[in-house]
Design an enzyme around this catalytic site. Structure first.
Site, PDB file in Angstrom:
ATOM      1  N   GLU A   9       0.830  -1.131  -0.005  1.00 48.89           N
ATOM      2  CA  GLU A   9       0.132  -0.018  -0.134  1.00 48.89           C
ATOM      3  C   GLU A   9       0.828   1.403  -0.011  1.00 48.89           C
ATOM      4  OE1 GLU A   9      -0.131  -2.695   2.282  1.00 48.89           O
ATOM      5  OE2 GLU A   9      -2.091  -2.390   3.313  1.00 48.89           O
ATOM      6  N   ASP A  82      -1.871  -5.060   3.754  1.00 52.65           N
ATOM      7  CA  ASP A  82      -1.985  -5.258   4.993  1.00 52.65           C
ATOM      8  C   ASP A  82      -2.819  -6.648   5.232  1.00 52.65           C
ATOM      9  OD1 ASP A  82      -0.308  -3.379   5.693  1.00 52.65           O
ATOM     10  OD2 ASP A  82      -2.006  -2.087   6.459  1.00 52.65           O
ATOM     11  N   ASP A  84      -5.620  -7.781   6.598  1.00 53.87           N
ATOM     12  CA  ASP A  84      -6.876  -7.716   7.283  1.00 53.87           C
ATOM     13  C   ASP A  84      -7.937  -7.471   6.093  1.00 53.87           C
ATOM     14  OD1 ASP A  84      -6.298  -5.199   6.314  1.00 53.87           O
ATOM     15  OD2 ASP A  84      -6.460  -4.010   8.320  1.00 53.87           O
ATOM     16  N   GLU A  86      -9.369  -5.053   4.770  1.00 54.31           N
ATOM     17  CA  GLU A  86      -9.109  -3.729   3.962  1.00 54.31           C
ATOM     18  C   GLU A  86      -7.876  -4.207   2.939  1.00 54.31           C
ATOM     19  OE1 GLU A  86     -10.676  -0.891   3.489  1.00 54.31           O
ATOM     20  OE2 GLU A  86     -12.100  -1.602   4.834  1.00 54.31           O
ATOM     21  N   TYR A 298       1.719  -5.857  13.277  1.00 57.07           N
ATOM     22  CA  TYR A 298       0.594  -5.125  12.945  1.00 57.07           C
ATOM     23  C   TYR A 298      -0.487  -4.525  13.886  1.00 57.07           C
ATOM     24  CZ  TYR A 298      -3.353  -4.223   9.553  1.00 57.07           C
ATOM     25  OH  TYR A 298      -3.981  -3.398   8.735  1.00 57.07           O
ATOM     26  N   ARG A 300      -3.542  -2.996  13.699  1.00 58.19           N
ATOM     27  CA  ARG A 300      -5.007  -3.143  13.842  1.00 58.19           C
ATOM     28  C   ARG A 300      -5.405  -4.787  14.291  1.00 58.19           C
ATOM     29  NH1 ARG A 300      -3.603   0.153   9.617  1.00 58.19           N
ATOM     30  NH2 ARG A 300      -4.401   2.091   9.790  1.00 58.19           N
ATOM     31  N   HIS A 345      -4.824 -11.772  14.381  1.00 57.74           N
ATOM     32  CA  HIS A 345      -3.379 -11.346  14.353  1.00 57.74           C
ATOM     33  C   HIS A 345      -3.172 -11.776  15.603  1.00 57.74           C
ATOM     34  CE1 HIS A 345      -4.286  -9.902  10.444  1.00 57.74           C
ATOM     35  NE2 HIS A 345      -5.054  -9.064  10.918  1.00 57.74           N
TER      36      HIS A 345
END
Length: 699
Positions: A9, A82, A84, A86, A298, A300, A345
């Site tokens: 990203e 990432d 997740d 998203e 990570y 989140r 995670h």
């Protein structure tokens, strides 16, 4: 010649990963999402199983051309967004644009950006996980339906520019409900009696506990006086001494929510700042000869799980640094905080405990260092032995049946407390309270006995940390949504921040009232939490995303029809002030912005004059000795204090000046706030003194 293209990203992430993979890989950044629903229309074909109409995000043309050209020059394309929902959606959109089969092993994920983790990830690429993609799509479409169906109604009935969001509406309602609780609160009187006792050089407190064997509430002055009469002038005699050992366990390693809360308590960071700095630490920092390294996992996550490898490394560090006694017999395993936790995670932790904060300080900015230190210490402490406290409870008999109790504790073995102690919402940490050795029937003379009147306090307004914790507890939102939600409700003008606490605006109150009348399920925290669970089931492959949306939309569509017919138009009236606009002569009116009230010209948009609301704090300017010190707000919402004669006098201070002169030199004293409370400090000498907190100053 490179064989593979890797797409992430951000440029920072691309730079870090590129150094690990070497010359056979080209690493480029998509700069986040490349496709989204259009802004100009709803972009969802409701009648066609909620089919989304994605378009390329404006401004991404050059990025996409670069990625397309690069993909044609390599044998393999890896999508490493990432780990997740998203990130999976970004990978899916990229695969669509680059004409990569989603069943191809093109997806690479890693929970930390370290050389070993990245190289291991590329050994086991996988297909795109469509369950994750569908969970993200369902959330995006759900929020689009709510926002784009209700918002036009609010534009028509209230004013343009308003919006309604699924999670943000519940957050605003929580703030309004708390404000209503505060408004409805009726203070109740109560009293306390505290004795200051002294034995040798030790001074300690004992508080009234019971009278004639019964615990009684000191609800009024008469009851308090009854206790004082029973005490008389008798000495305090030790009736009972209880000593026991108590274990105190460490807090779990950070989740997104607990990281935001603790960073707010200990560092004063807002949720958005915490996540921004954490992103930098995750994506990688240049560490001299070691190169660029991701320092934390990570950020989140709602999991407190730790990998066995990380635990083993922590064990080695703790035993070598502090000794075997500081590591528990079995590595600690932390249970899920609640049933809503996805546990996808690990917890937020340092990628290596060997990179201690002191050794990293020279490579980090101040904000990065402070947050990294917090994450590192919390993780190390979470793996350490429990602290052992010796506690002592002493009951004193006084006069005819009055009993006072003193409680003390001391650390027998510090365990995890040697590294870190979790903060409280008031910004303090627990302190030791020592009691001297005391024996039954021993008499102690009181230095003072102080009765004090109090009044119960209303529940506190939500700070960012408290609101995030409440959202997590009731199951609305997910780790990636907390910070954006808090930002959105302020930008929309539904709430404002005063002294780092949320207060609802008139606009927010009105919108929520209208939503509550016509769309009660949107504001129902239980309903919203259930929707989050449904999205989790989509992610797990247990639920069909189209069915989830269909179940919601069936009743939502009916409510929309009713609202279109029955919702009444409302005109917001601005409160007119006594001040006149110096530019056009009209009255100024009170407006509410994201940082509270301000003054604006009633002639807007013809006249766009605005002024801050200033507050005279009753202190003469120490520089010019003529002007008054007034309280102002910076553009970022922070309070500061300056002379009202500006620009003639340029006195300014971040600390609030006090009207009380220094008793030593007569100089100006200012308020200094820290975790333990407020102190007055002289600006000319070293004198400082404690300030009573607000609840005590009214007594």
């Amino acid at each position: 010649m490179a064989d593979s293209l890797v797409i992430v990203e951000s440029p920072a992430k691309a730079k870090t990963i590129g150094k690990y993979l070497g010359s056979k890989f080209i690493v480029k950044a998509s700069m986040g999402h490349i496709r989204d629903l259009p802004k100009s229309q709803i972009g969802v074909e409701v009648e066609n199983d909620f089919h989304p109409k994605y378009i390329t995000i404006r401004g991404k043309g050059s990025v996409l051309k670069e990625l397309k050209d690069a993909s044609k020059k390599v044998k393999k394309v890896y999508l490493a967004a990432d780990p997740d929902r998203e990130g999976e959606a970004i990978a899916w959109h990229l695969a669509h644009y680059l004409e990569i089969d989603e069943s191809d092993t093109c997806r690479v994920v890693f929970n930390e950006i370290t050389k070993q983790a990245v190289k291991d990830a590329f050994k086991t690429p996988r297909p795109i996980n469509m369950d994750l993609v569908n969970a993200q799509q369902a959330r995006r479409i759900l929020d689009r339906l709510v926002g784009y169906k209700i918002s036009p109604l609010l534009w028509k009935k209230v004013k343009k520019g308003l919006s309604a969001g699924r999670v943000q509406s519940v957050a605003v309602k929580l703030i309004i409900d708390r404000e209503n609780e505060i408004d409805a609160f009726v203070p109740e009187e109560y009293w306390s009696i505290t004795a200051q006792l002294k034995k040798g050089s030790s001074t300690f407190e004992a508080k009234f506990y019971s009278l004639n064997g019964e615990k009684i509430d000191l609800g009024n002055e008469a009851t308090m006086q009854t206790v004082l009469d029973a005490m008389g002038t008798s000495p305090f005699t030790v009736n009972e001494v209880k000593e026991k050992e108590r274990l105190r366990n460490p807090a779990a390693p950070f989740t997104t929510s607990s990281l935001q809360q603790e960073a707010a308590r200990k560092l004063g960071y807002r949720a958005s700042k915490t996540m921004s700095v954490a992103q930098q630490l995750y994506e990688g920092v240049e560490l001299g000869k070691e190169g660029t390294v991701g320092l934390i996992t990570y950020m989140r996550t709602d999991s407190t799980r730790i990998s066995p490898i990380a635990q083993e490394e922590a064990k080695g560090y703790i035993e070598e640094k502090y000794g075997p006694a500081f590591f528990p017999e079995q590595p600690r395993v932390y249970a899920k905080k609640n049933s809503n936790a996805q546990d996808a995670h690990e917890a937020v932790r340092p990628t290596s405990v060997l990179r201690d904060p002191d050794s990293m300080k020279e490579y980090l900015s101040r904000d990065q260092f402070r947050l990294y230190k917090l994450v590192w210490e919390r993780f190390i402490a979470s793996q350490m032995s429990s602290a052992v406290l010796d506690t002592m409870t002493v009951d004193f008999g006084v006069g005819s049946g009055a009993v006072f109790r003193a409680v003390g504790s001391k650390v027998k073995f510090p365990g995890f407390m040697k590294i870190y102690v979790e903060g409280n919402d008031d910004g303090t940490t627990d302190e030791e309270k020592f009691l001297p050795p005391l024996a039954v029937e021993e008499s102690i003379q009181a230095e003072s006995v102080e009765p004090k009147q109090h009044f119960t306090q209303p529940p506190p307004r939500y700070s960012e940390a408290r609101l995030v914790r409440m959202m997590e507890e009731i199951g609305i939102g997910r780790p990636s949504t907390y910070a954006p939600t808090l930002e959105t409700i302020q930008k929309r003008g539904y709430v404002a921040m005063e002294e780092k606490k949320f207060i609802p605006t008139e606009l927010g109150d009105l919108v929520i009232q209208m939503m509550e009348e016509f769309f009660p399920e949107i504001l129902d925290a239980e309903f919203t939490a259930h929707m989050e669970e449904d999205l989790d089931h989509v992610e797990d492959g247990k639920e069909d995303w189209v069915r989830v949306l269909g179940n919601f939309y069936e009743s939502f569509e009916k409510r929309l029809e009713v609202a279109e017919e029955e919702m009444k138009e409302v005109e917001l009236q601005d409160e007119i002030s006594d001040e006149i606009c110096e530019k056009c002569g009209r009255h100024l009116v009170f407006k509410m912005g994201r940082f509270g009230k301000f003054l604006a010209c009633s002639g807007f948009p013809d006249c766009r004059n605005t002024k801050p609301i200033v507050k005279d704090i009753g202190v003469t300017c120490p520089k010019c000795n003529e002007g008054k010190i007034i309280e102002r707000r910076s553009k970022k919402g922070r309070y500061f204090y300056g002379c009202d004669q500006y620009p003639g006098c340029d006195y300014v201070s971040w600390d609030k000046p006090s009207a009380k002169p220094c008793p030593n030199c007569g100089g100006l004293m200012v308020e200094k706030r820290n975790r333990s409370g407020v102190k007055l400090a002289c600006t000319q000498c070293e004198h400082n003194e404690e300030v009573l907190d607000e609840s005590e100053s009214a007594d």
